[in-house]
Design an enzyme around this catalytic site. Structure first.
Site, PDB file in Angstrom:
ATOM      1  N   LYS A 236      -6.681  -5.267 -12.347  1.00  0.00           N
ATOM      2  CA  LYS A 236      -7.894  -4.512 -12.664  1.00  0.00           C
ATOM      3  C   LYS A 236      -8.347  -4.726 -14.109  1.00  0.00           C
ATOM      4  O   LYS A 236      -9.490  -4.474 -14.445  1.00  0.00           O
ATOM      5  CB  LYS A 236      -7.659  -3.025 -12.392  1.00  0.00           C
ATOM      6  CG  LYS A 236      -7.349  -2.724 -10.934  1.00  0.00           C
ATOM      7  CD  LYS A 236      -8.389  -3.341 -10.052  1.00  0.00           C
ATOM      8  CE  LYS A 236      -8.438  -2.832  -8.622  1.00  0.00           C
ATOM      9  NZ  LYS A 236      -7.229  -2.418  -7.986  1.00  0.00           N
ATOM     10  N   CYS A 279      -9.097   5.547   1.165  1.00  0.00           N
ATOM     11  CA  CYS A 279     -10.166   5.562   2.165  1.00  0.00           C
ATOM     12  C   CYS A 279      -9.949   4.521   3.262  1.00  0.00           C
ATOM     13  O   CYS A 279     -10.835   4.272   4.063  1.00  0.00           O
ATOM     14  CB  CYS A 279     -11.524   5.348   1.505  1.00  0.00           C
ATOM     15  SG  CYS A 279     -12.045   6.734   0.492  1.00  0.00           S
ATOM     16  N   GLY A 280      -8.788   3.888   3.270  1.00  0.00           N
ATOM     17  CA  GLY A 280      -8.462   2.997   4.393  1.00  0.00           C
ATOM     18  C   GLY A 280      -8.684   1.512   4.128  1.00  0.00           C
ATOM     19  O   GLY A 280      -8.772   0.725   5.062  1.00  0.00           O
ATOM     20  N   LYS A 281      -8.743   1.113   2.847  1.00  0.00           N
ATOM     21  CA  LYS A 281      -9.024  -0.299   2.555  1.00  0.00           C
ATOM     22  C   LYS A 281      -7.909  -1.232   3.023  1.00  0.00           C
ATOM     23  O   LYS A 281      -8.157  -2.194   3.760  1.00  0.00           O
ATOM     24  CB  LYS A 281      -9.249  -0.458   1.047  1.00  0.00           C
ATOM     25  CG  LYS A 281      -9.488  -1.875   0.586  1.00  0.00           C
ATOM     26  CD  LYS A 281     -10.377  -1.880  -0.634  1.00  0.00           C
ATOM     27  CE  LYS A 281     -10.071  -2.943  -1.633  1.00  0.00           C
ATOM     28  NZ  LYS A 281      -9.317  -2.433  -2.788  1.00  0.00           N
ATOM     29  N   ASP A 296      -7.925  -6.645  -2.162  1.00  0.00           N
ATOM     30  CA  ASP A 296      -8.249  -5.843  -3.353  1.00  0.00           C
ATOM     31  C   ASP A 296      -9.427  -6.339  -4.200  1.00  0.00           C
ATOM     32  O   ASP A 296     -10.279  -5.557  -4.545  1.00  0.00           O
ATOM     33  CB  ASP A 296      -7.001  -5.692  -4.226  1.00  0.00           C
ATOM     34  CG  ASP A 296      -7.079  -4.490  -5.159  1.00  0.00           C
ATOM     35  OD1 ASP A 296      -7.720  -3.491  -4.784  1.00  0.00           O
ATOM     36  OD2 ASP A 296      -6.510  -4.547  -6.262  1.00  0.00           O
ATOM     37  N   ASN A 392       2.390   7.027  -5.218  1.00  0.00           N
ATOM     38  CA  ASN A 392       1.794   5.734  -5.559  1.00  0.00           C
ATOM     39  C   ASN A 392       2.849   4.618  -5.501  1.00  0.00           C
ATOM     40  O   ASN A 392       2.646   3.547  -6.064  1.00  0.00           O
ATOM     41  CB  ASN A 392       1.174   5.839  -6.959  1.00  0.00           C
ATOM     42  CG  ASN A 392       0.222   4.709  -7.264  1.00  0.00           C
ATOM     43  OD1 ASN A 392      -0.371   4.118  -6.362  1.00  0.00           O
ATOM     44  ND2 ASN A 392       0.077   4.382  -8.544  1.00  0.00           N
ATOM     45  N   ALA A 393       3.968   4.878  -4.820  1.00  0.00           N
ATOM     46  CA  ALA A 393       5.004   3.834  -4.667  1.00  0.00           C
ATOM     47  C   ALA A 393       4.381   2.638  -3.959  1.00  0.00           C
ATOM     48  O   ALA A 393       3.505   2.803  -3.112  1.00  0.00           O
ATOM     49  CB  ALA A 393       6.175   4.376  -3.854  1.00  0.00           C
ATOM     50  N   ARG A 394       4.850   1.446  -4.320  1.00  0.00           N
ATOM     51  CA  ARG A 394       4.161   0.244  -3.839  1.00  0.00           C
ATOM     52  C   ARG A 394       5.111  -0.847  -3.390  1.00  0.00           C
ATOM     53  O   ARG A 394       6.293  -0.826  -3.707  1.00  0.00           O
ATOM     54  CB  ARG A 394       3.247  -0.289  -4.948  1.00  0.00           C
ATOM     55  CG  ARG A 394       2.100   0.685  -5.175  1.00  0.00           C
ATOM     56  CD  ARG A 394       1.037   0.145  -6.060  1.00  0.00           C
ATOM     57  NE  ARG A 394      -0.032   1.132  -6.138  1.00  0.00           N
ATOM     58  CZ  ARG A 394      -1.264   0.948  -5.681  1.00  0.00           C
ATOM     59  NH1 ARG A 394      -1.605  -0.190  -5.133  1.00  0.00           N
ATOM     60  NH2 ARG A 394      -2.169   1.890  -5.790  1.00  0.00           N
ATOM     61  N   ARG A 425     -15.179   8.480   2.302  1.00  0.00           N
ATOM     62  CA  ARG A 425     -14.323   9.474   2.942  1.00  0.00           C
ATOM     63  C   ARG A 425     -15.018  10.814   2.876  1.00  0.00           C
ATOM     64  O   ARG A 425     -15.191  11.375   1.794  1.00  0.00           O
ATOM     65  CB  ARG A 425     -12.990   9.542   2.201  1.00  0.00           C
ATOM     66  CG  ARG A 425     -12.045  10.541   2.800  1.00  0.00           C
ATOM     67  CD  ARG A 425     -10.743  10.646   2.011  1.00  0.00           C
ATOM     68  NE  ARG A 425      -9.835  11.443   2.804  1.00  0.00           N
ATOM     69  CZ  ARG A 425      -8.696  10.999   3.316  1.00  0.00           C
ATOM     70  NH1 ARG A 425      -8.283   9.791   3.088  1.00  0.00           N
ATOM     71  NH2 ARG A 425      -7.944  11.782   4.047  1.00  0.00           N
TER      72      ARG A 425
END
Ligand code: SPV
Ligand code: MN
Length: 629
Positions: A236, A279-281, A296, A392-394, A425
């Protein structure tokens, strides 16, 4: 070249690393690296080429440096970020702008001179005793019109390792392009470290966490943090640089997925999609039955009158919470395969496996997580229950690990996009899927109108609508008005502009029960695919074009082998006039008060929509069944 550069490099790099760097004939690159070696003062420097041996060095360094620990499955590792370093730090992420430049009241900026002075003071000697990794990457496919090269300097082997999974290697591209000056520059240091669970190292001086983005010099600084969203300079942080550059050059950098939707007779139509967090991306990008190009970030260019998109990345840094074998079979399978995966901020269990909230099976009673030793019922200092894995674990893996990766992932020309999806959403306003009337109507009433509703699971009050144009709000490095203008202009000059749609997976009935099943998104995708080819008709409503019952009924049967009762259709696609009017009021208020350079056309299109909604209400009342249109 600067007189100082060569002596500094010779002095700080051993023979082998010096030669690797010097093979790239790029004085600006050498100068950049030398200046930060001098400032950060690492004890050792490793220059990473694209060779398998060098990539292996990074992988191993992450384990020997105690930034990752190996798990039972080969290639799997776990990483922890500090307890207070679990997400993007919006407050300390600043765009550095020269005096006199303003990006409006919403975007977090700072005076460039002051920011550079502060960050240089923090960086001084910050790598004392540490090894610095010099890494080369390529944003977008290699050897392509889309390509942007980047150099990353970091003392974190976890950051370097993550980037190896997430981005295409760029050493060969630097060699090929020689004296290429327009590369993005990223400088990261995790700073002083302290130990946490499993003896892993985490950043200690969170009070000195800073993420500064210098738009003028296209340089990113990140200090005293490890969380990927703050440190992976290519994600980002580079998106912000790219948005700024794109705006000057007439292309777009978007927070978007790219996917192939498979239609009749082996037809594949590509879609991009922007969805705010939660929101389901990711679940859309990885949905069963379709193919994924990216989840992303996308770069978009007009080439030969066509809208083309590439995935900036080649891997996924995805939220792991809630992934289970029934709802997410493809991700589930990938996460259990042998192969390189970094799990971050999950629970490490006794059998050297991992658990995350929502995983199949029982919640373990104890383990090690980002809070150290963990046990069921553990509370933090403020008395708040600590869940086994952070929300927010990834997971970090390469797209190629997924069974449904699209064959065009690395195509240097990108894919031709036929549809754009904006996914918001809300529980009470938008129908599950709807097409815009045209490009301008779509960009304004779907993209620039994106909102996500806070849920019980997110921080703060439930049910608040958060304004997030094109889901790119957090990453804008130009004013919001200019960004919308850029999007509007992008449609002009396209031979056959993509159709624009919005989806909403979160509609509820008056008892608070979701009106759709998670798998229904597969049907909306199939319908959109048919629409972009004009294969099905649609119903005109005041806010856009919605599906006909018969078409959905057929798609539910064909795709999911499910009956789709007409009452369900009517409930889901009823026009909610008061809620839609309230949304227009909210948007007009925001575009008046918080955006100083809103293009006039935004107000015009929203007012026209308001008129249509009012006329509908006068004729049919507040809640209008689709068969009325
Ligand atoms: C997001 O939050 O949109 C992400 C993760 O994709 S981060 O890298 O933190 O931005
Ligand atoms: Mn994202």
């Amino acid at each position: 070249m600067d007189q100082e550069t060569i002596p500094i490099l010779k002095n700080r790099l051993n023979q082998e690393n010096y030669q690797k760097l010097m093979r790239i004939h790029n004085p600006k690159l050498h100068q950049f690296i030398a200046s930060y070696l001098d400032l950060c003062n690492p004890v050792k420097v490793f220059v990473c080429t694209d060779s398998a041996k060098d990539i292996q060095y990074m992988r191993e360094a992450a384990v020997t440096n105690r930034e990752e620990a190996e798990l039972a499955i080969r290639g799997h590792t776990v990483h922890f970020d500090g307890y207070y370093d679990q997400a993007r730090d919006k407050e300390k992420t600043r765009l550095l702008v020269p005096k006199g430049v303003s990006l409006g009241p919403v975007i977090n900026t700072m005076d460039r001179g002051e920011g550079i002075e502060e960050i240089r003071a923090i960086l001084k000697n910050i790598m004392d005793g540490q090894e610095l990794y010099v890494k080369f990457f390529c944003l977008g496919p290699t050897n392509s019109e889309f390509t942007i090269l980047c150099v990353q300097l970091t003392d974190s082997s976890y950051v370097a390792h993550s980037e190896d999974l997430l981005y295409r290697q760029g050493y060969r591209e630097f060699l090929r392009l020689g004296n290429y000056e327009r590369f993005f520059k990223c400088v990261h240091s995790q700073g002083e470290l302290t130990k946490t669970g499993l003896g892993l190292c985490v950043s200690k001086n969170i009070d000195k966490r800073r993420i500064y983005i210098d738009l003028q010099d296209e340089t990113i600084y990140s200090t005293n943090t490890q969380y990927g969203g703050n440190t992976i300079g290519l994600k980002k942080l580079s998106l912000r640089l790219a948005i700024n550059r794109a705006s000057k050059e007439g292309w777009l950098a978007e927070h978007m997925l790219i996917m192939g939707v498979h239609g009749p007779r082996e037809r594949v139509s590509y879609f991009t999609g922007a969805f705010p967090s939660m929101c389901g991306k990711t679940s859309t990008a990885m949905v069963e039955g379709e193919t994924i190009v990216g989840d992303d970030i996308a770069y978009l260019r007009k080439i030969g009158g066509k809208y083309r998109a590439v995935n900036v990345e080649k891997g996924v840094f995805g939220i792991i919470e809630g992934i289970n074998s029934t709802d997410d079979p493809l991700q589930w399978k990938a996460l259990h395969k042998q192969g390189e995966i970094i799990f971050s901020n999950v629970l490490a269990t006794e059998d050297r496996s991992v658990y995350w909230t929502g995983k199949d099976g029982e919640v373990p009673k104890k383990g090690i997580n980002y809070s150290g030793e963990w046990f069921l019922g553990k509370q933090d200092r403020e008395g708040k229950k600590i869940s086994p894995s952070h929300r927010n674990a990834r997971f970090t893996f390469e797209l190629k690990i997924l069974d449904n990766v699209d064959s065009k992932l690395h195509d240097p020309k990108g894919v031709i996009v036929s549809g754009i999806i904006y996914g918001g959403r809300n529980h009470d306003t938008s129908v599950p899927v709807e097409e815009a009337f045209d490009w301008v109507h779509g960009i304004i009433t779907k993209g620039a109108a994106l909102e996500s509703e806070t849920t019980a699971a997110t921080l703060g009050k439930e049910g608040l609508r958060v304004f997030n144009p094109m889901s790119n709000m957090d990453f804008l490095s130009i004013t919001i008005g200019r960004y919308i203008e850029d999007n509007l202009n992008f449609g002009a000059g396209l031979n056959d502009p993509p159709r624009i749609f919005c989806v909403n997976y979160f509609l509820k009935d008056s008892d608070g029960i979701f009106l759709n099943h998670k798998t229904d998104k597969r049907i909306w995708l199939k319908w959109m695919e048919l629409r972009v080819h004009g294969d099905v008709d649609a119903i005109i409503t005041p806010t856009g074009l919605i599906p006909k019952y018969q078409d959905l009924k057929r798609l539910f049967k064909e795709t999911l082998n499910k009956n789709y009762p007409e009452q369900d259709y009517i409930k889901q696609f009823t026009m909610q006039v008061p809620e839609n009017l309230a949304k227009i009021d909210r948007l007009i208020e925001i575009y008046n008060a918080r955006v100083l350079d809103t293009p006039q056309i935004v107000f015009k299109i929203l007012e026209e929509q308001r008129e249509r909604l009012k006329n509908t209400r006068a004729r049919y009342g507040d809640y209008v069944s689709p068969d009325k249109f």
